[in-house]
Write a protein that holds these residues in place. Sequence first.
Motif, PDB file in Angstrom:
ATOM      1  N   LYS A  24       0.828  -1.213   0.000  1.00 16.29           N
ATOM      2  CA  LYS A  24       0.000   0.000   0.000  1.00 16.29           C
ATOM      3  C   LYS A  24       0.861   1.261   0.000  1.00 16.29           C
ATOM      4  O   LYS A  24       0.562   2.223  -0.704  1.00 16.29           O
ATOM      5  CB  LYS A  24      -0.958  -0.006   1.197  1.00 16.29           C
ATOM      6  CG  LYS A  24      -2.046  -1.056   1.084  1.00 16.29           C
ATOM      7  CD  LYS A  24      -3.115  -0.904   2.125  1.00 16.29           C
ATOM      8  CE  LYS A  24      -2.638  -1.266   3.499  1.00 16.29           C
ATOM      9  NZ  LYS A  24      -3.708  -1.370   4.496  1.00 16.29           N
ATOM     10  N   GLU A  25       1.928   1.247   0.788  1.00 12.75           N
ATOM     11  CA  GLU A  25       2.835   2.396   0.850  1.00 12.75           C
ATOM     12  C   GLU A  25       3.477   2.647  -0.514  1.00 12.75           C
ATOM     13  O   GLU A  25       3.560   3.785  -0.974  1.00 12.75           O
ATOM     14  CB  GLU A  25       3.914   2.139   1.902  1.00 12.75           C
ATOM     15  CG  GLU A  25       4.911   3.262   2.043  1.00 12.75           C
ATOM     16  CD  GLU A  25       5.993   2.911   3.055  1.00 12.75           C
ATOM     17  OE1 GLU A  25       7.175   3.126   2.731  1.00 12.75           O
ATOM     18  OE2 GLU A  25       5.662   2.427   4.154  1.00 12.75           O
ATOM     19  N   SER A  26       3.903   1.578  -1.191  1.00 10.68           N
ATOM     20  CA  SER A  26       4.536   1.741  -2.506  1.00 10.68           C
ATOM     21  C   SER A  26       3.532   2.277  -3.538  1.00 10.68           C
ATOM     22  O   SER A  26       3.910   3.043  -4.425  1.00 10.68           O
ATOM     23  CB  SER A  26       5.159   0.427  -2.979  1.00 10.68           C
ATOM     24  OG  SER A  26       4.184  -0.519  -3.351  1.00 10.68           O
ATOM     25  N   ILE A  27       2.271   1.888  -3.414  1.00  6.93           N
ATOM     26  CA  ILE A  27       1.234   2.396  -4.315  1.00  6.93           C
ATOM     27  C   ILE A  27       0.983   3.872  -4.040  1.00  6.93           C
ATOM     28  O   ILE A  27       0.934   4.690  -4.966  1.00  6.93           O
ATOM     29  CB  ILE A  27      -0.066   1.573  -4.161  1.00  6.93           C
ATOM     30  CG1 ILE A  27       0.153   0.170  -4.724  1.00  6.93           C
ATOM     31  CG2 ILE A  27      -1.247   2.279  -4.836  1.00  6.93           C
ATOM     32  CD1 ILE A  27      -0.912  -0.826  -4.336  1.00  6.93           C
ATOM     33  N   HIS A  28       0.852   4.219  -2.768  1.00  2.03           N
ATOM     34  CA  HIS A  28       0.608   5.612  -2.377  1.00  2.03           C
ATOM     35  C   HIS A  28       1.728   6.523  -2.879  1.00  2.03           C
ATOM     36  O   HIS A  28       1.478   7.649  -3.309  1.00  2.03           O
ATOM     37  CB  HIS A  28       0.471   5.699  -0.852  1.00  2.03           C
ATOM     38  CG  HIS A  28       0.261   7.086  -0.350  1.00  2.03           C
ATOM     39  ND1 HIS A  28      -0.917   7.774  -0.542  1.00  2.03           N
ATOM     40  CD2 HIS A  28       1.085   7.926   0.314  1.00  2.03           C
ATOM     41  CE1 HIS A  28      -0.805   8.980  -0.012  1.00  2.03           C
ATOM     42  NE2 HIS A  28       0.407   9.094   0.510  1.00  2.03           N
ATOM     43  N   GLU A  29       2.959   6.024  -2.837  1.00  3.28           N
ATOM     44  CA  GLU A  29       4.117   6.812  -3.274  1.00  3.28           C
ATOM     45  C   GLU A  29       4.441   6.600  -4.756  1.00  3.28           C
ATOM     46  O   GLU A  29       5.467   7.066  -5.244  1.00  3.28           O
ATOM     47  CB  GLU A  29       5.323   6.465  -2.398  1.00  3.28           C
ATOM     48  CG  GLU A  29       5.104   6.870  -0.955  1.00  3.28           C
ATOM     49  CD  GLU A  29       6.216   6.412  -0.015  1.00  3.28           C
ATOM     50  OE1 GLU A  29       7.176   5.738  -0.478  1.00  3.28           O
ATOM     51  OE2 GLU A  29       6.123   6.728   1.175  1.00  3.28           O
ATOM     52  N   GLU A  30       3.569   5.864  -5.465  1.00  2.74           N
ATOM     53  CA  GLU A  30       3.704   5.578  -6.890  1.00  2.74           C
ATOM     54  C   GLU A  30       5.036   4.916  -7.234  1.00  2.74           C
ATOM     55  O   GLU A  30       5.668   5.215  -8.242  1.00  2.74           O
ATOM     56  CB  GLU A  30       3.459   6.837  -7.727  1.00  2.74           C
ATOM     57  CG  GLU A  30       2.037   7.342  -7.566  1.00  2.74           C
ATOM     58  CD  GLU A  30       1.690   8.500  -8.476  1.00  2.74           C
ATOM     59  OE1 GLU A  30       2.513   8.879  -9.327  1.00  2.74           O
ATOM     60  OE2 GLU A  30       0.582   9.029  -8.331  1.00  2.74           O
ATOM     61  N   ARG A  31       5.460   3.978  -6.375  1.00  3.03           N
ATOM     62  CA  ARG A  31       6.686   3.199  -6.579  1.00  3.03           C
ATOM     63  C   ARG A  31       6.380   1.740  -6.917  1.00  3.03           C
ATOM     64  O   ARG A  31       7.268   0.963  -7.212  1.00  3.03           O
ATOM     65  CB  ARG A  31       7.563   3.209  -5.313  1.00  3.03           C
ATOM     66  CG  ARG A  31       8.046   4.567  -4.888  1.00  3.03           C
ATOM     67  CD  ARG A  31       8.914   4.485  -3.632  1.00  3.03           C
ATOM     68  NE  ARG A  31       8.149   4.126  -2.442  1.00  3.03           N
ATOM     69  CZ  ARG A  31       8.235   2.963  -1.786  1.00  3.03           C
ATOM     70  NH1 ARG A  31       9.051   2.013  -2.182  1.00  3.03           N
ATOM     71  NH2 ARG A  31       7.506   2.725  -0.711  1.00  3.03           N
ATOM     72  N   PHE A  32       5.095   1.345  -6.860  1.00  2.00           N
ATOM     73  CA  PHE A  32       4.682  -0.038  -7.089  1.00  2.00           C
ATOM     74  C   PHE A  32       4.872  -0.397  -8.560  1.00  2.00           C
ATOM     75  O   PHE A  32       4.278   0.213  -9.435  1.00  2.00           O
ATOM     76  CB  PHE A  32       3.218  -0.205  -6.678  1.00  2.00           C
ATOM     77  CG  PHE A  32       2.647  -1.574  -6.927  1.00  2.00           C
ATOM     78  CD1 PHE A  32       2.827  -2.586  -6.010  1.00  2.00           C
ATOM     79  CD2 PHE A  32       1.919  -1.846  -8.074  1.00  2.00           C
ATOM     80  CE1 PHE A  32       2.285  -3.856  -6.213  1.00  2.00           C
ATOM     81  CE2 PHE A  32       1.377  -3.109  -8.296  1.00  2.00           C
ATOM     82  CZ  PHE A  32       1.562  -4.106  -7.364  1.00  2.00           C
ATOM     83  N   ALA A  33       5.707  -1.411  -8.834  1.00  2.00           N
ATOM     84  CA  ALA A  33       5.954  -1.833 -10.213  1.00  2.00           C
ATOM     85  C   ALA A  33       5.206  -3.119 -10.545  1.00  2.00           C
ATOM     86  O   ALA A  33       4.587  -3.226 -11.600  1.00  2.00           O
ATOM     87  CB  ALA A  33       7.448  -2.019 -10.446  1.00  2.00           C
ATOM     88  N   LYS A  34       5.268  -4.106  -9.638  1.00  2.00           N
ATOM     89  CA  LYS A  34       4.668  -5.410  -9.935  1.00  2.00           C
ATOM     90  C   LYS A  34       4.682  -6.253  -8.664  1.00  2.00           C
ATOM     91  O   LYS A  34       5.505  -6.050  -7.789  1.00  2.00           O
ATOM     92  CB  LYS A  34       5.502  -6.090 -11.021  1.00  2.00           C
ATOM     93  CG  LYS A  34       5.056  -7.451 -11.466  1.00  2.00           C
ATOM     94  CD  LYS A  34       5.951  -7.893 -12.616  1.00  2.00           C
ATOM     95  CE  LYS A  34       6.182  -9.362 -12.592  1.00  2.00           C
ATOM     96  NZ  LYS A  34       7.027  -9.847 -13.666  1.00  2.00           N
ATOM     97  N   LEU A  35       3.776  -7.216  -8.604  1.00  2.00           N
ATOM     98  CA  LEU A  35       3.757  -8.180  -7.517  1.00  2.00           C
ATOM     99  C   LEU A  35       3.565  -9.556  -8.152  1.00  2.00           C
ATOM    100  O   LEU A  35       2.786  -9.701  -9.084  1.00  2.00           O
ATOM    101  CB  LEU A  35       2.615  -7.865  -6.546  1.00  2.00           C
ATOM    102  CG  LEU A  35       2.572  -8.704  -5.279  1.00  2.00           C
ATOM    103  CD1 LEU A  35       2.202  -7.822  -4.087  1.00  2.00           C
ATOM    104  CD2 LEU A  35       1.575  -9.824  -5.389  1.00  2.00           C
TER     105      LEU A  35
END
Length: 130
Positions: free
Chosen positions: A15-26
Amino acid sequence: MTYQDMFVLFWDQVKESIHEERFAKLTMAKTIGKPNLKNIFVRPIYSENDFKVLVKLRYASKETEDEEQELDLEAAFEFLKSHLKTSFSTVLLFTTTKDVTFKINKKGAGSIIEKAPTFRDVTQAKNDSK
């Protein structure tokens, strides 16, 4: 700490990575047994006022077509959680600043390991089934 509790801590990092727009893939990997479901991939779909993920189920058998569905974050959490310890023992979070691995060992304990990032950029998902 149970693997379920550790997965919640892991999901906080998602969630933190999404909020900070750092989420690439899971990616869910390390299948348990010999199931037809080989991997589950989760890619981001950012829009101006909404965030969803594209969840792709990849199957080992060529006869079974891959499946895709768009989910909100809460639905994705529940969906992925339902595959923990039944189908998969490892979940990998790829962000632009670090890679985070969640593992369940043979005794059922969860652990989280951080490594240097694999991805430098975030690539939006494209839903092939539309």
